[in-house]
Every structure is written in structure tokens, then in C-alpha cells.
Design an enzyme around this catalytic site. Structure first.
Site, PDB file in Angstrom:
ATOM      1  CG  HIS A 115       7.719 -16.437   7.063  1.00  0.00           C
ATOM      2  ND1 HIS A 115       9.065 -16.372   7.295  1.00  0.00           N
ATOM      3  CD2 HIS A 115       7.583 -16.837   5.760  1.00  0.00           C
ATOM      4  CE1 HIS A 115       9.730 -16.734   6.202  1.00  0.00           C
ATOM      5  NE2 HIS A 115       8.854 -17.019   5.254  1.00  0.00           N
ATOM      6  CG  ASP A 125      22.260  13.973   4.830  1.00  0.00           C
ATOM      7  OD1 ASP A 125      21.544  13.056   4.358  1.00  0.00           O
ATOM      8  OD2 ASP A 125      22.569  14.068   6.013  1.00  0.00           O
ATOM      9  CD1 TRP A 145       1.460 -12.674   1.547  1.00  0.00           C
ATOM     10  CD2 TRP A 145       1.935 -10.497   1.506  1.00  0.00           C
ATOM     11  NE1 TRP A 145       1.691 -12.324   0.244  1.00  0.00           N
ATOM     12  CE2 TRP A 145       1.985 -10.985   0.195  1.00  0.00           C
ATOM     13  CE3 TRP A 145       2.193  -9.148   1.726  1.00  0.00           C
ATOM     14  CZ2 TRP A 145       2.282 -10.177  -0.893  1.00  0.00           C
ATOM     15  CZ3 TRP A 145       2.482  -8.344   0.631  1.00  0.00           C
ATOM     16  CH2 TRP A 145       2.518  -8.871  -0.648  1.00  0.00           C
ATOM     17  CB  SER A 168       7.945   4.385   7.303  1.00  0.00           C
ATOM     18  OG  SER A 168       9.197   3.970   6.820  1.00  0.00           O
ATOM     19  CB  SER A 169       7.223   3.023   2.293  1.00  0.00           C
ATOM     20  OG  SER A 169       7.611   1.913   3.071  1.00  0.00           O
ATOM     21  CG  HIS A 176       2.630  -7.025  -9.860  1.00  0.00           C
ATOM     22  ND1 HIS A 176       2.659  -8.368  -9.554  1.00  0.00           N
ATOM     23  CD2 HIS A 176       3.619  -6.824 -10.755  1.00  0.00           C
ATOM     24  CE1 HIS A 176       3.588  -8.957 -10.278  1.00  0.00           C
ATOM     25  NE2 HIS A 176       4.199  -8.028 -11.002  1.00  0.00           N
ATOM     26  CD  GLU A 232       5.678  -3.853  -1.082  1.00  0.00           C
ATOM     27  OE1 GLU A 232       5.558  -2.618  -1.213  1.00  0.00           O
ATOM     28  OE2 GLU A 232       6.436  -4.380  -0.253  1.00  0.00           O
ATOM     29  CE1 TYR A 283       6.236  -6.199 -11.473  1.00  0.00           C
ATOM     30  CE2 TYR A 283       8.568  -6.567 -11.806  1.00  0.00           C
ATOM     31  CZ  TYR A 283       7.253  -6.897 -12.065  1.00  0.00           C
ATOM     32  OH  TYR A 283       6.970  -7.934 -12.909  1.00  0.00           O
ATOM     33  CB  SER A 328      23.059  -2.855 -12.598  1.00  0.00           C
ATOM     34  OG  SER A 328      21.838  -3.514 -12.776  1.00  0.00           O
ATOM     35  CG  HIS A 368      -0.487 -11.376 -12.299  1.00  0.00           C
ATOM     36  ND1 HIS A 368       0.332 -10.433 -12.836  1.00  0.00           N
ATOM     37  CD2 HIS A 368      -0.075 -11.503 -11.015  1.00  0.00           C
ATOM     38  CE1 HIS A 368       1.215 -10.004 -11.942  1.00  0.00           C
ATOM     39  NE2 HIS A 368       0.975 -10.636 -10.810  1.00  0.00           N
ATOM     40  CG  HIS A 369      -1.505 -11.308  -7.521  1.00  0.00           C
ATOM     41  ND1 HIS A 369      -0.455 -11.949  -6.922  1.00  0.00           N
ATOM     42  CD2 HIS A 369      -0.974 -10.226  -8.133  1.00  0.00           C
ATOM     43  CE1 HIS A 369       0.669 -11.242  -7.130  1.00  0.00           C
ATOM     44  NE2 HIS A 369       0.374 -10.198  -7.867  1.00  0.00           N
ATOM     45  CB  THR A 419      12.220  -9.373 -16.228  1.00  0.00           C
ATOM     46  OG1 THR A 419      11.019  -8.683 -15.929  1.00  0.00           O
ATOM     47  CG2 THR A 419      12.926  -9.780 -14.973  1.00  0.00           C
ATOM     48  CE  LYS A 436      15.515  -3.704 -15.177  1.00  0.00           C
ATOM     49  NZ  LYS A 436      16.191  -2.819 -14.210  1.00  0.00           N
ATOM     50  NE  ARG A 470       0.631 -18.727  -0.823  1.00  0.00           N
ATOM     51  CZ  ARG A 470       0.586 -17.544  -1.374  1.00  0.00           C
ATOM     52  NH1 ARG A 470      -0.190 -17.346  -2.427  1.00  0.00           N
ATOM     53  NH2 ARG A 470       1.286 -16.552  -0.880  1.00  0.00           N
TER      54      ARG A 470
END
Lengths: 197, 115, 643, 249
Positions: free
Chosen positions: C78, C107, C142, C172-173, C256, C258, C260, C271, C305-306, C331, C334, C452
Site C-alpha cells: 500500500h 514536444d 515501505w 524511470s524517474s 525527504h 522524495e 518534496y 498555483s 528527522h525520521h 511552505t 506559499k 504504527r
């Protein structure tokens, strides 16, 4: 996907040829690739519990020669790019061949070096040093081998007449990749071999 | 990420035929300097100076070699500044992250973890 | 596929195979975008079902609906599906569909590399989910913390599928990132300086940079786990003196940036949507752009921070605590700018606007709960509890709201059909209510100490009611998504025709007919203002729409009937006045190279011993075959005439 | 500007708090304990509680009230996380050389719920423990009791249980001090009789032995895929073993 084809010249809003831009971006991302491998090596530096330690294994003169070989292959690569820009195809082919040969000497030297290390008891599984060292230098060696393949295919293309001075950019971009692989070895050589433990 | 703020003057068009000057001489000079620096590096390895000194000398020498190859062989000195940003940005960021990892693992030039 | 294709103006071919072949070999960013969209939506459904299974298992204490092994596999897939396949998939979709149009390009810079990214994405997702067939889907969470993925602790094939699937998606990314940075730098319309680009393209640009520079770190971490599992190295083997925390460092250095990568495009969509539906230019454009850049730069400095609870020591915790706080500031900037955009705007509460407003609300709540455990002492209590689960679901579901806003907003451009407003609002309210009722109470559960990733929990701790409550409201969300599916199908078949500019848009993509022809712009527009299309319609300083809607047919671009559009995909002669435009040749090599790499990855999984489900040494045959196909494909690709 | 102010207001007080968490106030007089995380149960050791003697227990940490306890955390296999919500934050239990430290101080006596807070495999959900805080006097008495191993039962059901414990192979995995059974795989059962829970904090260890019975009869049903096999013992065998284990107090 590092293969670049001589795309036809078309409108770009900043004048940089997209292939060159793409290669520099790819090199930036490869910086992170090798950067984290070197960081892993550094994180585990000197923390192997057992087995052969770096000072028992390394043969500095041998490795500095192979480092020198790779440096010189960077020179021949630069000369190849220079000569195709000047339109001198025979010289380009010679320099490309020389670069590929120097590259394969380097890779051959690496393989030989690894076999002597294995005989000295340093294998992939034996300790942290073996693991991090072989994976780091192994991936660098793979990158050099891919570089050699690119060089040979460029040489092959020029023999078929498909590589003309009009596609000088393709050789230059391949040269960027080759130089990058060389400077990664510059960093690895210093960090892994020369820095004191 | 590195981003340019203002519009660049377009990059000099592809060199074929226009700036026909031969760079062989400069390349060979650069190669000679690289060879000398490599010899210096190996020499520093053998001359067992103080630990901190050896490390800094070696790092400086390899940085010189790195810069030489990037600026001259890879033609970055004469190319569009976007390319310089696109490569130096991640390079500096990786160096910073690498130093952070080494510090966290305590192997940043002195043994023993800091936690 | 066919209805979607016809609606997109793809004239059906006499034979189904030729039609399918045109999709397989397409290099047109629009069709690649559609393929991304369809694949991503399929995975949204799969991920959603997995979420429902998790909620069912947790609806009652000591529940035996799922046995622990299956539960672990489901919550891991998941997580993986939702993050890597759905949100990054929608990024791929929106990048492909919107960015080239917004910058006035024909293109992307490298059409075939773009096709390769999609096929690599598809095959990577298959490798990731193939575990279900072998009975061992990834079951390590994950982020798969280190010793758990070691071969002696977890001998099954799960971690192998995890490692290889993510490698393929990483490739791919990175390919997509390279492509879009080159496109944005090089293929902007004349006159469109970096500060006249629409904000969504800015966010796509920054995200592409993040993708290029974050994923190699993940690749290294995965290579290290792969070597540990296949070749017995000891990167994370505590017995050999290794420190498993290294995996956490490498993973979160990628992790992290990721997240963002996930959120910046969503901010881009907001926006875009807010100014259009409040008929006001975006407030503080440079602020939003610079805060995006600042977020991207700082995202490499906050990863630990994780890991506050892993004992990094007070010094490291303080440093990362402070940097995490700092990243909260842009943030905040924004959000204040969006609110200022809405201020005294003539709000038209259409569905995209509803989703956008919901994004701001939900994302702010997520942000605040995030700041709560950025302070280290409180994180000691909150990390690895349901409070953190509630935090990131608020942030990630905020992104899903933005994605739906993007879908409703750009859907008419690509199907020339409007999505039904009534169904849209039903879908919105169902999803909004269901979401808040599911994840709101989760904050409480977290604070009451429910850890968790536990497949069950003891009765009598005061959690039973809220877990049951959440499980029930999770079905509301599922219902909402179902309503969206109905809405989409209905709109494709018989939605009201949308025309070029249904929302009175501000950016270039609304100038061209919808669905956009293969060559996008008959002639590339010269750009002189930030909101170019708005400036052309109402003059440069036209804050409000003075001119009545009827008289704003800006360009000679007639509203083409269904027939126009792609016609044939072969180059040279597009339809109408697109005759002189040169389009790249379709090519099947991207598919071959992607298939080769994926086969090699699958072969690497199969290197595991036979008793565990692998093929043992036979795996090398697959790896070799994959490598051969990749090399053959690459050579074919590079020697193919670029057309 | 506004977000910067908000952030500053939060950061400033939190920094000294972080450092205050690092080291306990009265480090000298603290009780030192070792915690070892295993896959899906906890081992607690009191190193040299008395000169040259170490007490080893499992899944139930007994501590004196009002005295700071410093626990050294290591793991035997994967990363777990030692968390007693009422007593202190959580700290990860990491295998290998990194030994983390956590300290806490129970103000009032009572039984505190403990969790494993880091995903550690299939039975992460059922890897719980209890911390029982008792008055310092009771704690001293408990330590003295632990130092002398419980007598071996001579006759009756307990004796039968004692022999079954050996013949059925339980001794191969479990240790009971003062008996030939010194297995190191499973938890130490020397004081199983007085522990509040069975099976790593999931079943109540009630006086008439229902919890113990259910666990020994079929552990796989209670905690699927746990490392303790279901031996398929007959009911009266299990009742005998339970009777014996009840004597270990």
C-alpha cells in the site's frame, strides 16, 4: 540511456545543445551515485572487525600507475574531441582507439589487482572493508567498461562513415562521460588508497 | 537546485569550422600538470607527515586535479554557465551530505562516533 | 482505451493491432501522458483496495481477518504503490500533459527518452507487484529498515522484489527528470523568460531536479541491500561490525527530497487553479517560486528527522530539528500567498476550485502536525505511532486533492468534454468527509500511544471505537473515488463539449484547440507577459474580465470538430495548417530497452535459491537475456534516424 | 516573516529540552539494566546486581519506585524500539556495536505497558512487555529471591511437570536457573510464575494458569509464526507443566 544521437539542430531558447545539457545533468546525478558509494565507504572506514585491513592489502605503486593510465586516457579523449572539431577524421579515430586501449588497460589492471586481493584473502564477504571496497571500485570499473563500449561504437560508427565532423558534438558528449569517469577515479584513488587509516 | 535568474547570452554556436583554433597544446600542458600532481600525491603518501597535514594536502591535490579536468578537458570553462551550475550544484550538495554522513558515523577524520 | 483514444481525437484505425501499435510506439508526450494517467489510476484503485483491507483488519481488536504475514505485505505494498506508483505516476501524467503546452513547446526535449520513462515506469511497477504471484510481496515496510531486509532474517523473495522494483522505478524517474529539465531549459517559447513561466512548470522544473539528484542515493542503498542478499556482502550485517543505521541515513537522504518531489507538483497545480477560479493573478509569484527553490535546496538537509529515536545523540537531533523547522517556513510563505491570491477574488466554486481549497486546508493541518514532531522531545513520543501516520496522510491526501483538482482542471483540454459538476461535487464531498473522518481521529490514536504497523492491538485500551470509526469512514473515500470513475466514463461518452478555454484560463495551453493536435502549436506563440493568455484576452493590466465572455475568441484557432487532431501520427504532414511541422518518428526501441532492463531486474530477483522461489543459478540466464535486449535496444535506439 | 517568528518561538525552548533528555540528572545512584531485543520478545538483565551475580528475566522489568533506571539497549537480530509511553520517549534498539541508552524514573508504583515501536517483522504487534514499579524495599526482597533459584519440586503434578519440561524439549530452548535446563534460544523462565503476562506481554498470567495453558498448548494459534513451535502436547501434560511453572516464584 546515455547514448546520444546527433539530433538535428533545432530551436533552443538558451542555445545550449540539449545533448550536452543532458550529459551534464546525468553527470550531476552520477555525482550523487558515486558520492553515496564513497560516503558508505567512509562511514565504514576502519571499522572492519576481522580479516585483512587496507594497509596489508594495498599496493600503492601499482594502483598509482593505473591511475596515471586513466589520466592519460583523459588526455587522448580530449585530443580526440579536439581533432574531430577540426574535422581531422583519421586523427580522431587514432585518438579514440588509444583512449579505448588505455581504458581497457586500466580495467585489465583493475581485474588483475582484484585477483591479487582475493588471493590475499580479501573477498566480498570477508569483512566491511572488502564489501565496501569491491562494490565501490567494481561500479567504477563497470562505468569505465560502458565508456569503452561507447568509444568503440563511436569508432565503429566512424569507420562506417556515419560519424562525420558534423556530429562532433556526439564525440564531445562521450568525452564528457569519459572525463567524468576519470575524475571519479581521481577522488576514489585519493580517498580509498592514499588517505591514512 | 541551481537555477539561473537571468537570461544567458546564447552559447557560442557549435565550434565546427568557426573557432578553428587547435587546443592540443593546452591539453598536453594540462596533462603534464595532472601527471605531476599525481606524483606529488603518491609522494605525500610515502612521506608520513602528521595525520591532519597529510589528509589536507592529499585532498587539496585531488581537488586540483578534479578542477583541472572539469574546467579544461570538459570544456566547462568556456561553456554556458547553466552547465556549470547544473554540475557544481549537485557536486557541492553531495560533498555537504557526505561530510554530514561521515560526521554522524564518527569517521570524519577522527575515530569514535560522536553519539 | 479505445473510447479514451477516440475522444482524444485519435481516428480509429481499420485494424486494432495498428491502433495498438501506434500506442506502443508513440513518442508524443500527450499520449504518453494519457498512458501514464491510465496506469496510475489503475494503481490508485489497487492502493485504495489495499488501504481498505488494512482498515478492515484494524476495525476490531485482536482481529483475525488477515494473518500477520499478509497484513505486512499489504501495508508495505500500500505504501509503495501509493507513493511510487500513484503520486509519482500522477506527477508523470501531469508533467507530460501540461508542461510542454504551458511553455509553448511542440514536444519534450527527448521524445523517445520520454517513452522510455513511461515503459520503465510500467515494467518497474510490474516487477514491484510481481511478488503477489510468488506469494512473497515486499513485507518490510515501505522504507525497509536494514537488518529486516537481510537474507538471514527475511529469506523470502519479498525484499528482492522491493529492491528490484524500486531500482527500475528509479531509472524511470531519473530519465523523466533529465528529460523535463532539458525541456524547460531549452524549449520555452520565445520571450518566455524563466520568470514568465507558469508556476506549475516551475514546480515541475524543480521537481525534476530533485528527482535527478535524489534517486541515485536510493539506487545505491538498494544496490547495497541487493549485494547483501545475493552475494553475501555485509553492508548491513551487524555481525561484521556494520551499522544498520546507514541504510536509514541513505534511504532518508533520498526519502525527504522524495516527499518534496511528491508535494511540489501538487503545489504547482494549486498555483494554477487558484488564480483562474478567483480571476486574479497569483499573488507573490516570485515568493512562490523562490520558496519552491528554497524547499528543494533545504530538503537535502533535513533527513534525520525520521531518525530522532535511533539515538543519533543530542547534537545531531538538534541540528536536524532546526533544519526541519526551517523548511516549514517556505511552505508557510506559499500558503499565505495562496490565501492572498484568494483575497477579494471573484471565487467561482467549480470542482477544481473546491479540491484546491480543500488542499490548502488539509495540507495546513498536515503541516502543523508535522511541525509538532519536528520538535525533538515531542517526537520521542510521537514517532512510529499513529500520530505520524495521521500527519503524513494529511499531507499526502492533500496531494491527492491537488491531483484531483488537476484532473478536473485539465480534463476538458484533453477530452474536449466537461466533467459533470454535480457528480464532481458529490465526489468531492464524499472524499473530503471520508478523509477527515478517517484520519482525523488517527491523531488521537497516535497520542494515546497506538504504535504504527501493528496488524492487531489489544482490546480495552480505549482504541476500539475510533479504529472501527475510521474503518467505516474509509469506505466513504472509496465511494468518492467510485463516483469519480462514473463521472469520468459518463463525461467521455456524453459530456458537454468543452471548447478551447472552458475555465477562461491564463496560460498558453488554453490557446490551442482541445484535444490538442499532435503538433500542439500551429506556430509557437511569442510570450511577453507572465499570464500570457490572460494578457492577450484582457490586456496586460486587465485585473478583471471587463470584456464579456462572448467576444474573447483571441486567435484564429477555430474550434475543430472531432475529426481534427492527430489524424495520422506519421511525420511531415500534420492536419490543417500544421503541414510544415516536423514530428519525431515513432519508435519501439524505448519499449525494448525498458523491457530489457526490467527483465534483467526480474532475473536478479530470480537469482535467489530455488527453495525460496527463485531459480538459483538459472537466474543468470534471465539477467543475461535482459542485458542482451537492453544492449540491442540501446544500439538500435542510438543508430535509429532521429527523423 | 510570520512563519519565521512562529518557527523561532517553537525552536528556542526545544533545544535545551533535547540536551536535558540526553543525560539523567542523578547518573551516579541509578539502577543499571540491560535490555536485549529479540524477534518478538524482550530480555532484561540486571548486571552485577550483587557482586559477581547477574539476574536475567524476560518480558517483565521490575524497578524500584523513585530511583532512576538507566537501560543499555542492544538487539539480537533486527531493530526494535523500547517504548514505555508513561515513563519516557522511545529509543531504538539496534543490533551491532551501537548501544543506545535510555533512562526513566517511575514516580508511583504500578504496572506500566511497554511496546516495541519499530517494525521488526511478522509479530511486531505482539512484542510487548510490562514494567512493574515496586517500592525499594519490595525490590530488594525481589532481588534476594531471584538470587536463590527456586527449589526443584519433589512430588506431585509439579514434579511430573518438571520431568516433562525436560523430556518434551522445553529445556533445549529455555533456561531455568538451578536446573539442568539451560537453553539459550527462548526467554529465561526462572521467575515465570510471578510475571504479569505470558508470550511477551500478550496473555494475562492469571493465578489459575489459564493464560499459561493456552500459550503452551498452542502458541502458533495465539501468535502465528512465532519461533516457539506447537508441540501438540496432551492437556494433562500441559497442565502438569503449568503446575510446575507456577512454582517458579
Amino acid at each position: 540511456m546515455a547514448h546520444v544521437h546527433g539530433a538535428a539542430e533545432h530551436y533552443t531558447s538558451t542555445g545550449i545543445h540539449p545533448s550536452k545539457l543532458l550529459m551534464w545533468l546525468f553527470l550531476g546525478s552520477d555525482c550523487f551515485f558515486f558520492g553515496s558509494l564513497i560516503a558508505t565507504y567512509q562511514a565504514y572506514r576502519g571499522q572492519s572487525l576481522t580479516g585483512p585491513h587496507p594497509h596489508e592489502i594495498f599496493n600503492i605503486p601499482y594502483t598509482s600507475i593505473s591511475a596515471f593510465v586513466l589520466l592519460m586516457s583523459s588526455l587522448t579523449m580530449a585530443l580526440a574531441v579536439n581533432s574531430i572539431r577540426l574535422g581531422n577524421m583519421p586523427a580522431t579515430r587514432i585518438w579514440l582507439l588509444l583512449t579505448a586501449m588505455l581504458g581497457s588497460i586500466f580495467v585489465g589492471g583493475q581485474v588483475f589487482e582484484f585477483t591479487t586481493f582475493v588471493h590475499k584473502g580479501l573477498t566480498l564477504e570477508v569483512n566491511l572493508f572488502g564489501t565496501t571496497f569491491f562494490v565501490l571500485t567494481g561500479f567504477h570499473g563497470t562505468h569505465v567498461t560502458v565508456g569503452i563500449l561507447i568509444l568503440l561504437s563511436l569508432l565503429f560508427a566512424s569507420l562506417l562513415g556515419r560519424l562525420t565532423p558534423r556530429q562532433a558534438l556526439t564525440v564531445e558528449v562521450a568525452g564528457l562521460y569519459w572525463h567524468f569517469v576519470d575524475i571519479v577515479w581521481v577522488v576514489i584513488f585519493t580517498v580509498v588508497y592514499l588517505l591514512p587509516y | 537546485m541551481a537555477r539561473t535568474e537571468h537570461k544567458k547570452k546564447p552559447d557560442p554556436p557549435a565550434e565546427v569550422g568557426s573557432e578553428l583554433h587547435d587546443l592540443t597544446v593546452t591539453y598536453i600542458q594540462v596533462a603534464v600538470v595532472l601527471a605531476v600532481v599525481t606524483l606529488l600525491e603518491v609522494a605525500t603518501y610515502y612521506v608520513a607527515l602528521a595525520r591532519g597535514l597529510t589528509i589536507s594536502v592529499l585532498l587539496v591535490l585531488s581537488a586540483i586535479k578534479f578542477a583541472l579536468v572539469v574546467l579544461y578537458f570538459m570544456h566547462l570553462k568556456f561553456d554556458n554557465r547553466i552547465l556549470a551550475f547544473v554540475f557544481s550544484g549537485p557536486l557541492l550538495m553531495m560533498i555537504a551530505v557526505g561530510i554530514a554522513i561521515m560526521a554522524l558515523f564518527g569517521t570524519l577524520l577522527y575515530p569514535g562516533p560522536i553519539w | 482505451m479505445a473510447t479514451l483514444g477516440r475522444a482524444v481525437g485519435v481516428t480509429p484505425r481499420p485494424s486494432f493491432w495498428a491502433y495498438l501499435w501506434s500506442w506502443i510506439t508513440t513518442v508524443d508526450h500527450k499520449r504518453i501522458g494519457i498512458m501514464y494517467g491510465v496506469t496510475t489510476f489503475a494503481y490508485l484503485i489497487i492502493g485504495g483496495l489495499e488501504a481498505l483491507l488494512i482498515r478492515l483488519q484494524l476495525s476490531r481488536p485482536e482481529n483475525t481477518f488477515l494473518d500477520p504475514e499478509t497484513y505486512n505485505q499489504i501495508f508495505t505494498t500500500h505504501g509503495l504503490t501509493m507513493i511510487f506508483l500513484v503520486v509519482m505516476g500522477f506527477n508523470g501524467t501531469l508533467f507530460n500533459l501540461v508542461v510542454p503546452l504551458q511553455i509553448g513547446a511542440r514536444d519534450v526535449a527527448y521524445p523517445r527518452l520520454n517513452a522510455f520513462s513511461y515503459w520503465m515506469f510500467l515494467f518497474g511497477s510490474l516487477v514491484l507487484n510481481l511478488g503477489w504471484l510468488w506469494g512473497h510481496a515486499p513485507d518490510v515496510g515501505w522504507f525497509g529498515y536494514a537488518p529486516l531486509t537481510e537474507v538471514n532474517i527475511n529469506p523470502g523473495l519479498g525484499p528482492d522484489f522491493y529492491v528490484m522494483g524500486l531500482q527500475a522505478l528509479g531509472i524511470s524517474s531519473v530519465a523523466a527528470g533529465l528529460n523535463f529539465v532539458a525541456t524547460v531549459i531549452n524549449h520555452r517559447a520565445p520571450g518566455m523568460s524563466l520568470f514568465r513561466m507558469p508556476v506549475f512548470t516551475w514546480m515541475a522544473f524543480i521537481t525534476s531536479f530533485l528527482m535527478i539528484f535524489a534517486l541515485p542515493v536510493l539506487a545505491i542503498a538498494l544496490i547495497e541491500v541487493m549485494f547483501d542478499r545475493l552475494f553475501g556482502t555485509n553492508f548491513f550485517n551487524p555481525a561484521a561490525g556494520a551499522n544498520p543505521i546507514l541504510w536509514q541515513h541513505l534511504f532518508w537522504i533520498f526519502g525527504h527530497p522524495e516527499v518534496y518531489i511528491l508535494v511540489l507538483p501538487a503545489m504547482g497545480v494549486i498555483s494554477e487553479v487558484l488564480p483562474v477560479f478567483s480571476r486574479k493573478p497569483l499573488f507573490g509569484y516570485p515568493f512562490i517560486v523562490f520558496s519552491g527553490i528554497f524547499i528543494a535546496l533545504l530538503s537535502y538537509g533535513v533527513w534525520a528527522h525520521h531518525m530522532f529515536a535511533t539515538g543519533l545523540g543530542p547534537v545531531a537531533n538538534t541540528v536536524f530539528g532546526i533544519t526541519t523547522m526551517l523548511i516549514g517556513i517556505p511552505t508557510g510563505v506559499k500558503i499565505f500567498n495562496w490565501l492572498a491570491t484568494l483575497w477579494r477574488g471573484e471565487l467561482k466554486l467549480k470542482t477544481p476550485m473546491l479540491f484546491a481549497l480543500a488542499f490548502i486546508a488539509v495540507f495546513t493541518v498536515g503541516g502543523i502536525s508535522g511541525v509538532m514532531h519536528a520538535t525533538v522531545p515531542s517526537d520521542y513520543q510521537q514517532t512510529d505511532t499513529y500520530f505520524v501516520v495521521a500527519h503524513f496522510h494529511y499531507v499526502v491526501a492533500g496531494i491527492v486533492f491537488a491531483i484531483f483538482a488537476g484532473i478536473y482542471y485539465w480534463w476538458p483540454k484533453y477530452t474536449n468534454r466537461l466533467l459533470d459538476e454535480g457528480l464532481g461535487k458529490l465526489h468531492f464531498w464524499l472524499f473530503f468527509l471520508g478523509f477527515n473522518l478517517t484520519f482525523g481521529p488517527m491523531h488521537l490514536l497516535g497520542l494515546w500511544g497506538m504504535p504504527r504497523r501493528q496488524y492487531t492491538y489489544p482490546a480495552g485500551l480505549g482504541w476500539d471505537f475510533w479504529n472501527a470509526f475510521e474503518s467505516a469512514s474509509a469506505f466513504l473515500m472509496a465511494l468518492g473515488t467510485l463516483v469519480f470513475v462514473i463521472n469520468a466514463v459518463k463525461s467521455l461518452r456524453s459530456g458537454a463539449p468543452a471548447g478551447n478555454d472552458p475555465w477562461d484560463g491564463r496560460t498558453l495551453e488554453w490557446m490551442i484547440p482541445s484535444p490538442p493536435p499532435a503538433y500542439n502549436f500551429a506556430e509557437i506563440p511569442a510570450v511577453s507577459h507572465r499570464d500570457e493568455f490572460w494578457a492577450r484576452k484582457y490586456g496586460a493590466h486587465g485585473e478583471r474580465a471587463q470584456a464579456p465572455a462572448a467576444s474573447r475568441r483571441p486567435l484564429s484557432g477555430h474550434n475543430p470538430g472531432d475529426g481534427d487532431g492527430y489524424a495520422s501520427d506519421n511525420p511531415g504532414h500534420g492536419d490543417g495548417h500544421g503541414t510544415h511541422i516536423h514530428l519525431p518518428n515513432p519508435s519501439y526501441y524505448p519499449l525494448i530497452v525498458a523491457f530489457g532492463i526490467a527483465l534483467g531486474m526480474f532475473g536478479a530477483v530470480m537469482l535467489r535459491p530455488v527453495e525460496v522461489g527463485g531459480l538459483g543459478p538459472l537466474g543468470w540466464a534471465l539477467v543475461g537475456l535482459g542485458a542482451l535486449i537492453t544492449v540491442f535496444g540501446s544500439y538500435g535506439w542510438s543508430f535509429e534516424p532521429a527523423g | 516573516m510570520i512563519p519565521t517568528l512562529i518557527v523561532a518561538a517553537i525552536v528556542v525552548p526545544s533545544v535545551p529540552a533535547i540536551f536535558s533528555f540526553a543525560h539523567p540528572p542523578d547518573e551516579a545512584g541509578a539502577l543499571r539494566v540491560e535490555v536485549v531485543g529479540h524477534q518478538w520478545w524482550w530480555e532484561f538483565r540486571y548486571p552485577n546486581i550483587a557482586p559477581g551475580r547477574t539476574i536475567t528475566v524476560a518480558n517483565d522489568l521490575r524497578i524500584p519506585v523513585g530511583r532512576t533506571v538507566i537501560a543499555q539497549l542492544t538487539s539480537a537480530d533486527v531493530i526494535h524500539s523500547f517504548w514505555v509511553p508513561k515513563l519516557s520517549g522511545k529509543v531504538d534498539v539496534i543490533p551491532g556495536r551501537q548501544v543506545n541508552q535510555i533512562w526513566f524514573n517511575a514516580r508511583e508504583p504500578g504496572e506500566y505497558y511497554g511496546w516495541c515501536a519499530e517494525f521488526c517483522g511478522v509479530q511486531h504487534a505482539q512484542m510487548r512487555f510490562r514494567v512493574t514499579a515496586v517500592s525499594p524495599a519490595e525490590f530488594e526482597a525481589w532481588v534476594r529471591a531471584r538470587l536463590s533459584p527456586p527449589p526443584e519440586p519433589k512430588e506431585g503434578l509439579a514434579r511430573q511437570g518438571f520431568e516433562l519440561f525436560g523430556s518434551r524439549g522445553c529445556g533445549g530452548c529455555h533456561t531455568i536457573e538451578g536446573t539442568p535446563y539451560q537453553g539459550k534460544v527462548g526467554p529465561n523462565l526462572t521467575n515465570i510464575g510471578e510475571r504479569p503476562t505470558v508470550g511477551a506481554g500478550i496473555l494475562p498470567n492469571d493465578p489459575d494458569g489459564q493464560g499459561l495453558f493456552r500459550w503452551i498448548k498452542d502458541p502458533q494459534a495465539v501468535k502465528p509464526l512465532t519461533k516457539m513451535p506447537t508441540l501438540g502436547l496432551s492437556d494433562d501434560d500441559v497442565r502438569a507443566i503449568v503446575a510446575y511453572l507456577k512454582t517458579l516464584r
